[in-house]
Design an enzyme around this catalytic site. Structure first.
Site, PDB file in Angstrom:
ATOM      1  N   LEU A 128       0.819  -1.209   0.000  1.00  0.00           N
ATOM      2  CA  LEU A 128       0.000   0.000   0.000  1.00  0.00           C
ATOM      3  C   LEU A 128       0.857   1.265   0.000  1.00  0.00           C
ATOM      4  O   LEU A 128       0.648   2.169  -0.802  1.00  0.00           O
ATOM      5  CB  LEU A 128      -0.932  -0.007   1.214  1.00  0.00           C
ATOM      6  N   SER A 135       0.700   7.744   5.311  1.00  0.00           N
ATOM      7  CA  SER A 135      -0.620   7.956   5.901  1.00  0.00           C
ATOM      8  C   SER A 135      -1.594   8.540   4.875  1.00  0.00           C
ATOM      9  O   SER A 135      -2.802   8.289   4.942  1.00  0.00           O
ATOM     10  CB  SER A 135      -0.511   8.900   7.109  1.00  0.00           C
ATOM     11  N   GLU A 367       1.419   0.042  10.158  1.00  0.00           N
ATOM     12  CA  GLU A 367      -0.042  -0.110  10.065  1.00  0.00           C
ATOM     13  C   GLU A 367      -0.778   1.111  10.617  1.00  0.00           C
ATOM     14  O   GLU A 367      -1.821   0.998  11.255  1.00  0.00           O
ATOM     15  CB  GLU A 367      -0.504  -1.404  10.732  1.00  0.00           C
TER      16      GLU A 367
END
Length: 383
Positions: A128, A135, A367
């Site tokens: 990702l 973020s 995460e």
């Protein structure tokens, strides 16, 4: 205000925790120092985990897994992290890579990829983050352009856990650059299709878990390997992190518990002024505070994990963020105090405290940083 009952492990979960404690001490702990020192994937520990069928816990039974509840999965992660953070991460990452497939993937994708992950024959990564999109996920630059029955994938992903080891990468890319976060889609990409690892990072902690930059140059991905619909990627990514953050909390709790357990044994064996230093009240107070914070974090983590299985009031996003945030902050606090209890010995590499400290730090970052977790919690409360 909702009334929440006190969470209790059932008998099966307590027995599993005991078995995992014995297994981790006997089979994983002996490799922990060398794994950290060599900065190499812990293959010996991974193979031991396969003998216990641990990768199968997070996969539904209809696809070759054992379909364990998420509290049981958290127990597994906690007990591994108690002795070796890197090994706990090897169990976490393939589950993270497959959460999108389990929850939003087609039957075809589930049947093709889940059984091999459940057996441990294959591993998965979650791709990702980018250099300028941590973020701020919507600012990603990786693209996936439709070309008949394929997508042509181009871009680079950073901070990818298990880079170079994984057989598949769950990749998020822009299929429509004009739609912001609504233009992101998700794909399962096999490493053999041309995925390249540009470099591996030399990290402070979790050194047995490779983290690297992954490059996609005109990688052809079949349309059937798209997860969900076009434009659903951002929703899938956020839903995945909601489901994975509580187990990062479990990892943090395990690291803290390992540090406290080691420090407690040291206090009982170390003599000063003619007495074990465990008899000194100032140190006893530190131990009591450390144990209390760990237990509070564990309770919050277990509750968050239970919400992954059943969330009737839609609380997972908030409680999961709380659990990850509080457990990782607790872990850092506890490990710093545990190192202090060992005095000068704690500051050397002959004792495990410095490894616990280095491993604990990343739980506050990956995460979703704890600053982002606080934003998530505040928005849920303030609307």
């Amino acid at each position: 205000m909702n009334v929440v009952s006190v969470f209790q492990l059932n008998e099966e979960q307590r027995q599993f925790a005991s078995i995992m404690r014995e297994f981790a001490e006997a089979k994983i702990a002996p490799h922990a120092v060398e794994v950290d020192k060599s900065e190499t994937f812990p293959w010996n520990s991974y193979k031991e985990c396969l003998t216990m069928e641990l990768p199968s816990l997070g996969v539904p039974s209809e696809y070759g897994g054992s379909g364990a509840d998420h509290v049981t999965q958290a127990i597994m992660v906690e007990e591994l992290a108690r002795v070796c953070g890197s090994t706990s991460l090897t169990m976490l990452i393939s589950k993270l890579g497959m959460i999108p497939v389990i929850n939003w993937g087609s039957k075809y994708l589930k049947e093709k990829y889940l059984p091999s992950v459940a057996s441990g024959k294959a591993q998965a990564s979650y791709a990702l983050s980018e250099a300028d999109a941590g973020s701020d996920v919507a600012s990603m630059k990786t693209t996936a352009v439709r070309d008949g029955d394929f997508y042509i994938l181009n871009g680079a992903k950073y901070w990818i856990t298990n880079a170079g080891i994984s057989d598949t990468y769950t990749v998020f890319a822009k299929t429509d650059s004009t739609k912001g976060h609504r233009g992101i889609s998700a794909f399962v990409v096999e490493a053999k299709w041309g995925v390249k690892v540009a470099k591996l990072e030399h990290k402070l902690g979790m050194r047995g878990s490779p983290t690297g930059e992954v490059i996609f140059e005109d990688v052809r991905v079949p349309v059937e390997n798209r997860i969900g619909d076009e434009g659903q990627g951002f929703y899938i990514a956020m839903g995945t992190l909601d489901r994975s953050r509580p187990t990062i909390g479990a990892q943090a709790v395990g690291i803290a518990q390992g540090a406290l357990d080691y420090a407690a044994q040291y206090l009982k064996s170390r003599n000063q002024f003619g007495h074990p230093i465990a008899e000194f009240q100032g140190l006893q107070f530190m131990v009591a505070d450390m144990a209390t914070k760990i237990e509070a974090a564990r309770g919050l983590v277990y509750r968050a994990c239970s919400l992954i299985d059943s969330d009737p009031e839609n609380e997972l996003s908030k409680i999961g963020a709380m659990a990850k945030m509080f457990a990782s902050d607790t872990s850092m606090s506890v490990v710093v105090d545990a190192l202090q209890l060992l005095g000068g010995y704690g500051y050397t590499t002959d004792f495990p405290m410095e490894r616990f400290l280095r491993d604990a730090k990343i739980t506050q970052i990956y995460e979703g940083t704890n600053q982002i977790q606080r934003v998530v919690v505040a928005k849920k409360i303030l609307g």
